[in-house]
Design an enzyme around this catalytic site. Structure first.
Site, PDB file in Angstrom:
ATOM      1  N   GLY A  44       0.821  -1.213   0.000  1.00  0.00           N
ATOM      2  CA  GLY A  44       0.000   0.000   0.000  1.00  0.00           C
ATOM      3  C   GLY A  44       0.852   1.259   0.000  1.00  0.00           C
ATOM      4  N   CYS A  45       1.941   1.228   0.760  1.00  0.00           N
ATOM      5  CA  CYS A  45       2.821   2.392   0.866  1.00  0.00           C
ATOM      6  C   CYS A  45       3.585   2.614  -0.441  1.00  0.00           C
ATOM      7  CB  CYS A  45       3.782   2.220   2.029  1.00  0.00           C
ATOM      8  SG  CYS A  45       2.902   2.023   3.604  1.00  0.00           S
ATOM      9  N   THR A  46       3.924   1.529  -1.117  1.00  0.00           N
ATOM     10  CA  THR A  46       4.602   1.622  -2.409  1.00  0.00           C
ATOM     11  C   THR A  46       3.666   2.242  -3.449  1.00  0.00           C
ATOM     12  OG1 THR A  46       5.993  -0.277  -1.878  1.00  0.00           O
ATOM     13  CG2 THR A  46       5.752   0.261  -4.213  1.00  0.00           C
TER      14      THR A  46
END
Length: 156
Positions: A44-46
């Protein structure tokens, strides 16, 4: 004490990637997007970082600087930035100073266990250094575009 809409965001200085130190007061005159993410190099952060990366030119056209923040160490942040070709700096907030300022450390549940972690959140600071808008409990899909539109509107 946490920031609130329409109020000046207290100055902070934090270690960031690219061997830089971010000082909020030094960014006056520009709008600043600060987005908090739970952990470097996770799916998700990527995706979220990539969405901001791909819109950087549009943010710059709206006089807006992008900063990502997590509790990861500087080495993890550098690796994440390099691997994803992020074109903005990532702040390493191991001591949670910046997280505390924006009140993003929340009790979370993962696999039935509770732990304190970063609640995915984004803040838009105007060119005067006041908090213009905030997004909490962010869902990644479409988020960077929504923030971009708010930044463009704020820039006039």
């Amino acid at each position: 004490m946490s920031v609130s809409i329409g109020q000046p965001v207290p100055d902070f200085t934090a270690q960031a990637t690219g061997d830089t130190t971010v000082n909020l007061a030094a960014l006056k005159g520009k709008q600043v997007v600060i987005y908090f993410y739970p952990k470097a190099s996770t799916p998700g952060c990527t995706t979220e970082g990539g969405d901001f990366r791909d819109r950087k030119a549009d943010f710059e056209a709206a006089n807006t600087v992008i900063l990502g923040v997590s509790r990861d160490g500087i080495r993890a942040q550098e690796n994440f930035k390099a691997k994803q070709a992020f074109n903005f700096e990532l702040i390493s907030d191991k001591d949670e100073t910046v997280c505390g300022l924006f009140d993003v450390i929340k009790l979370k549940k993962l696999y039935g266990k509770e732990h304190l972690g970063i609640e995915r959140s984004t803040f838009l600071i105007d060119a005067e250094g006041k908090l213009a808008q905030e997004w909490r409990k962010v869902k990644v899909a479409g988020h960077a575009q929504e923030v971009l539109e708010a930044a463009q509107e704020l820039a006039g």
